[in-house]
Design a protein around this motif. Sequence first.
Motif, PDB file in Angstrom:
ATOM      1  N   PHE A   5      -3.412  -8.849   1.596  1.00  0.00           N
ATOM      2  CA  PHE A   5      -3.250  -7.402   1.436  1.00  0.00           C
ATOM      3  C   PHE A   5      -2.008  -6.950   2.175  1.00  0.00           C
ATOM      4  O   PHE A   5      -1.591  -7.575   3.148  1.00  0.00           O
ATOM      5  N   GLN A  11      -1.579  -3.417   3.555  1.00  0.00           N
ATOM      6  CA  GLN A  11      -2.098  -2.070   3.756  1.00  0.00           C
ATOM      7  C   GLN A  11      -1.662  -1.549   5.116  1.00  0.00           C
ATOM      8  O   GLN A  11      -1.389  -2.329   6.028  1.00  0.00           O
ATOM      9  N   ASN A  12      -1.631  -0.209   5.249  1.00  0.00           N
ATOM     10  CA  ASN A  12      -1.264   0.436   6.498  1.00  0.00           C
ATOM     11  C   ASN A  12       0.094  -0.049   7.010  1.00  0.00           C
ATOM     12  O   ASN A  12       0.281  -0.269   8.199  1.00  0.00           O
ATOM     13  N   PHE A  62       0.827  -1.204   0.000  1.00  0.00           N
ATOM     14  CA  PHE A  62       0.000   0.000   0.000  1.00  0.00           C
ATOM     15  C   PHE A  62       0.861   1.254   0.000  1.00  0.00           C
ATOM     16  O   PHE A  62       0.490   2.267  -0.556  1.00  0.00           O
TER      17      PHE A  62
END
Length: 147
Positions: free
Chosen positions: A99, A101-102, A63
């Motif tokens: 994923f 992300q963050n 991300f």
Amino acid sequence: MQNRIRSDPYRTTLVCIDSAQEGLLTGRVYHPYLPSGAEFKNLMQFLLIMEDLLDKLQFPQSFTAHRSFRMQPEPAPPLPSENEPHTGKIATFSVRVIFRQNASWQGSVTWLEKEKEENFRSVLELVLLMHSATSPEDTHNQAQTSA
């Protein structure tokens, strides 16, 4: 359940835990792009091996990574996977990162010996799940009661 986990070897990483002394996990990581495996002596090495592998695969994309429309070099084709199944001396996990992300990972982890699967929302949660499976029950319960 194991057939489903092992049926997609390019999205799944096998983590073999060989030692868990005083919470220090050591073991090996296997993936088709790491045909001979990669050994780790501590948690930091494990995380760096996994992050490097995910970066090389470019899936899932990070991300926070810089992206562009330029052609990215394709990863080298994987070598054929070995027929010999790999298992850890203490535990074996199948980790699937869905994923990134963050600045963390989200996905699922399966403890193969117990056929238990859990989702994780961060790297910390993944590590705590693996730790809970590799630590003796009485030590884990003592830690909870003293908190």
